[in-house]
Design a protein around this motif. Structure first.
Motif, PDB file in Angstrom:
ATOM      1  N   PHE A   1      -6.664   9.232  -5.501  1.00 41.24           N
ATOM      2  CA  PHE A   1      -7.358   8.721  -6.674  1.00 41.24           C
ATOM      3  C   PHE A   1      -6.998   7.259  -6.878  1.00 41.24           C
ATOM      4  N   GLN A   2      -7.959   6.553  -7.437  1.00 41.90           N
ATOM      5  CA  GLN A   2      -7.821   5.111  -7.640  1.00 41.90           C
ATOM      6  C   GLN A   2      -8.286   4.762  -9.042  1.00 41.90           C
ATOM      7  N   LEU A   3      -7.701   3.688  -9.591  1.00 47.49           N
ATOM      8  CA  LEU A   3      -8.113   3.176 -10.892  1.00 47.49           C
ATOM      9  C   LEU A   3      -8.689   1.786 -10.679  1.00 47.49           C
ATOM     10  N   TYR A   4      -9.877   1.564 -11.222  1.00 46.99           N
ATOM     11  CA  TYR A   4     -10.576   0.279 -11.117  1.00 46.99           C
ATOM     12  C   TYR A   4     -10.891  -0.229 -12.515  1.00 46.99           C
ATOM     13  N   ASP A   5     -11.015  -1.549 -12.639  1.00 46.36           N
ATOM     14  CA  ASP A   5     -11.630  -2.066 -13.853  1.00 46.36           C
ATOM     15  C   ASP A   5     -13.140  -1.915 -13.677  1.00 46.36           C
ATOM     16  N   THR A   6     -13.922  -2.290 -14.673  1.00 44.76           N
ATOM     17  CA  THR A   6     -15.375  -2.070 -14.599  1.00 44.76           C
ATOM     18  C   THR A   6     -16.081  -3.008 -13.619  1.00 44.76           C
ATOM     19  N   ASP A   7     -15.370  -4.023 -13.116  1.00 45.35           N
ATOM     20  CA  ASP A   7     -15.912  -4.871 -12.053  1.00 45.35           C
ATOM     21  C   ASP A   7     -15.504  -4.354 -10.676  1.00 45.35           C
ATOM     22  N   TYR A   8     -14.902  -3.188 -10.649  1.00 49.10           N
ATOM     23  CA  TYR A   8     -14.433  -2.517  -9.430  1.00 49.10           C
ATOM     24  C   TYR A   8     -13.360  -3.300  -8.686  1.00 49.10           C
ATOM     25  N   ASN A   9     -12.475  -3.936  -9.451  1.00 52.76           N
ATOM     26  CA  ASN A   9     -11.253  -4.492  -8.878  1.00 52.76           C
ATOM     27  C   ASN A   9     -10.232  -3.371  -8.864  1.00 52.76           C
ATOM     28  N   LEU A  10      -9.674  -3.091  -7.696  1.00 53.68           N
ATOM     29  CA  LEU A  10      -8.706  -2.006  -7.558  1.00 53.68           C
ATOM     30  C   LEU A  10      -7.415  -2.359  -8.282  1.00 53.68           C
ATOM     31  N   LEU A  11      -6.973  -1.464  -9.183  1.00 53.09           N
ATOM     32  CA  LEU A  11      -5.746  -1.670  -9.946  1.00 53.09           C
ATOM     33  C   LEU A  11      -4.627  -0.735  -9.494  1.00 53.09           C
ATOM     34  N   TYR A  12      -4.996   0.429  -8.995  1.00 56.60           N
ATOM     35  CA  TYR A  12      -3.998   1.407  -8.573  1.00 56.60           C
ATOM     36  C   TYR A  12      -4.616   2.327  -7.536  1.00 56.60           C
ATOM     37  N   ASP A  13      -3.797   2.737  -6.564  1.00 57.95           N
ATOM     38  CA  ASP A  13      -4.222   3.693  -5.538  1.00 57.95           C
ATOM     39  C   ASP A  13      -3.039   4.617  -5.265  1.00 57.95           C
ATOM     40  N   ASN A  14      -3.207   5.911  -5.514  1.00 59.11           N
ATOM     41  CA  ASN A  14      -2.090   6.837  -5.337  1.00 59.11           C
ATOM     42  C   ASN A  14      -1.702   7.034  -3.879  1.00 59.11           C
ATOM     43  N   SER A  15      -2.537   6.591  -2.948  1.00 53.06           N
ATOM     44  CA  SER A  15      -2.150   6.694  -1.532  1.00 53.06           C
ATOM     45  C   SER A  15      -0.988   5.748  -1.220  1.00 53.06           C
ATOM     46  N   ASP A  16      -0.767   4.749  -2.077  1.00 54.41           N
ATOM     47  CA  ASP A  16       0.388   3.862  -1.913  1.00 54.41           C
ATOM     48  C   ASP A  16       1.682   4.534  -2.363  1.00 54.41           C
ATOM     49  N   GLU A  17       1.561   5.677  -3.041  1.00 53.59           N
ATOM     50  CA  GLU A  17       2.722   6.416  -3.546  1.00 53.59           C
ATOM     51  C   GLU A  17       2.702   7.861  -3.051  1.00 53.59           C
ATOM     52  N   ASP A  18       2.382   8.036  -1.767  1.00 50.11           N
ATOM     53  CA  ASP A  18       2.381   9.352  -1.120  1.00 50.11           C
ATOM     54  C   ASP A  18       1.491  10.368  -1.837  1.00 50.11           C
ATOM     55  N   HIS A  19       0.365   9.919  -2.329  1.00 50.67           N
ATOM     56  CA  HIS A  19      -0.642  10.780  -2.969  1.00 50.67           C
ATOM     57  C   HIS A  19      -0.095  11.570  -4.156  1.00 50.67           C
ATOM     58  N   THR A  20       0.725  10.921  -4.964  1.00 48.15           N
ATOM     59  CA  THR A  20       1.210  11.575  -6.173  1.00 48.15           C
ATOM     60  C   THR A  20       0.020  11.990  -7.026  1.00 48.15           C
ATOM     61  N   ASN A  21       0.168  13.066  -7.789  1.00 52.53           N
ATOM     62  CA  ASN A  21      -0.953  13.509  -8.629  1.00 52.53           C
ATOM     63  C   ASN A  21      -0.843  12.998 -10.067  1.00 52.53           C
ATOM     64  N   LEU A  22       0.288  12.330 -10.405  1.00 50.47           N
ATOM     65  CA  LEU A  22       0.507  11.795 -11.749  1.00 50.47           C
ATOM     66  C   LEU A  22       0.724  10.297 -11.688  1.00 50.47           C
ATOM     67  N   TRP A  23       0.254   9.606 -12.721  1.00 53.00           N
ATOM     68  CA  TRP A  23       0.540   8.177 -12.824  1.00 53.00           C
ATOM     69  C   TRP A  23       0.571   7.782 -14.286  1.00 53.00           C
ATOM     70  N   ASP A  24       1.637   7.085 -14.688  1.00 50.81           N
ATOM     71  CA  ASP A  24       1.824   6.629 -16.063  1.00 50.81           C
ATOM     72  C   ASP A  24       1.610   5.126 -16.127  1.00 50.81           C
ATOM     73  N   PHE A  25       0.907   4.656 -17.167  1.00 50.02           N
ATOM     74  CA  PHE A  25       0.645   3.228 -17.323  1.00 50.02           C
ATOM     75  C   PHE A  25       0.300   2.928 -18.775  1.00 50.02           C
ATOM     76  N   MET A  26       0.207   1.634 -19.076  1.00 49.78           N
ATOM     77  CA  MET A  26      -0.147   1.171 -20.415  1.00 49.78           C
ATOM     78  C   MET A  26      -1.049  -0.041 -20.258  1.00 49.78           C
ATOM     79  N   VAL A  27      -1.997  -0.222 -21.166  1.00 47.72           N
ATOM     80  CA  VAL A  27      -2.869  -1.391 -21.119  1.00 47.72           C
ATOM     81  C   VAL A  27      -2.517  -2.333 -22.267  1.00 47.72           C
ATOM     82  N   GLU A  28      -2.695  -3.636 -22.024  1.00 48.95           N
ATOM     83  CA  GLU A  28      -2.401  -4.632 -23.054  1.00 48.95           C
ATOM     84  C   GLU A  28      -3.528  -4.782 -24.057  1.00 48.95           C
TER      85      GLU A  28
END
Length: 155
Positions: free
Chosen positions: A87-114
């Protein structure tokens, strides 16, 4: 008599074809409620059941709004038959912000937005070339939240 039996069989087949998606959705909802929602702990489930029955090689996207000053947990969980789900997280312009494949396909991810903004979660089900049969199964995308604290902050 033979014609009546054929009509009954055809009618039953049509009913089954229309009922199957409803049954699969109900099973997927039960899987999400029993197996996935508890994994959001200690975050509070946002109340949105986002799930689908997906097959190998398919991709699904979900656009969500995340709010300032809240910490979030994204959970992407699928049935074992699907293997490691990306799974990946993008902004609405489709800039990649996170990819769980960089973390051995973890199923959880914690974050905060400004700042409050919309984001896109993309789920990719990998192909398994070694299998003769294409597998499908339930995939859940859930969001939990809590005030303050952070792991990763995006502007």
């Amino acid at each position: 008599m033979n014609r009546i039996n054929m009509t009954i069989k055809t009618t039953l087949l049509i009913i089954c074809l229309f009922a199957l998606p409803t049954l699969l959705a109900a099973q997927c909802n039960e899987y999400t409620k029993k197996e996935c929602i508890p994994q959001l702990n200690p975050y509070t489930f946002n109340g949105q059941l986002n799930n689908a029955v997906l097959s190998e090689g398919e991709t699904a996207e979900l656009q969500l709004t995340f709010y300032k000053d809240q910490e979030y947990r994204i959970l992407v969980e699928g049935e074992n038959s699907l293997g490691k789900i990306q799974f990946q997280l993008y902004d609405t312009d489709y800039n990649l912000l996170y990819d769980n494949s960089d973390e051995d396909h973890t199923n959880l991810w914690d974050f905060m937005v400004e700042s409050t903004d919309d984001f896109v979660i993309r789920v990719l089900i990998p192909n398994d070339e070694e299998k003769e049969k294409v597998e499908s199964g339930c995939v859940s995308i859930l969001v939990g939240f809590r005030a303050f604290g952070s792991r990763t902050i995006f502007k």
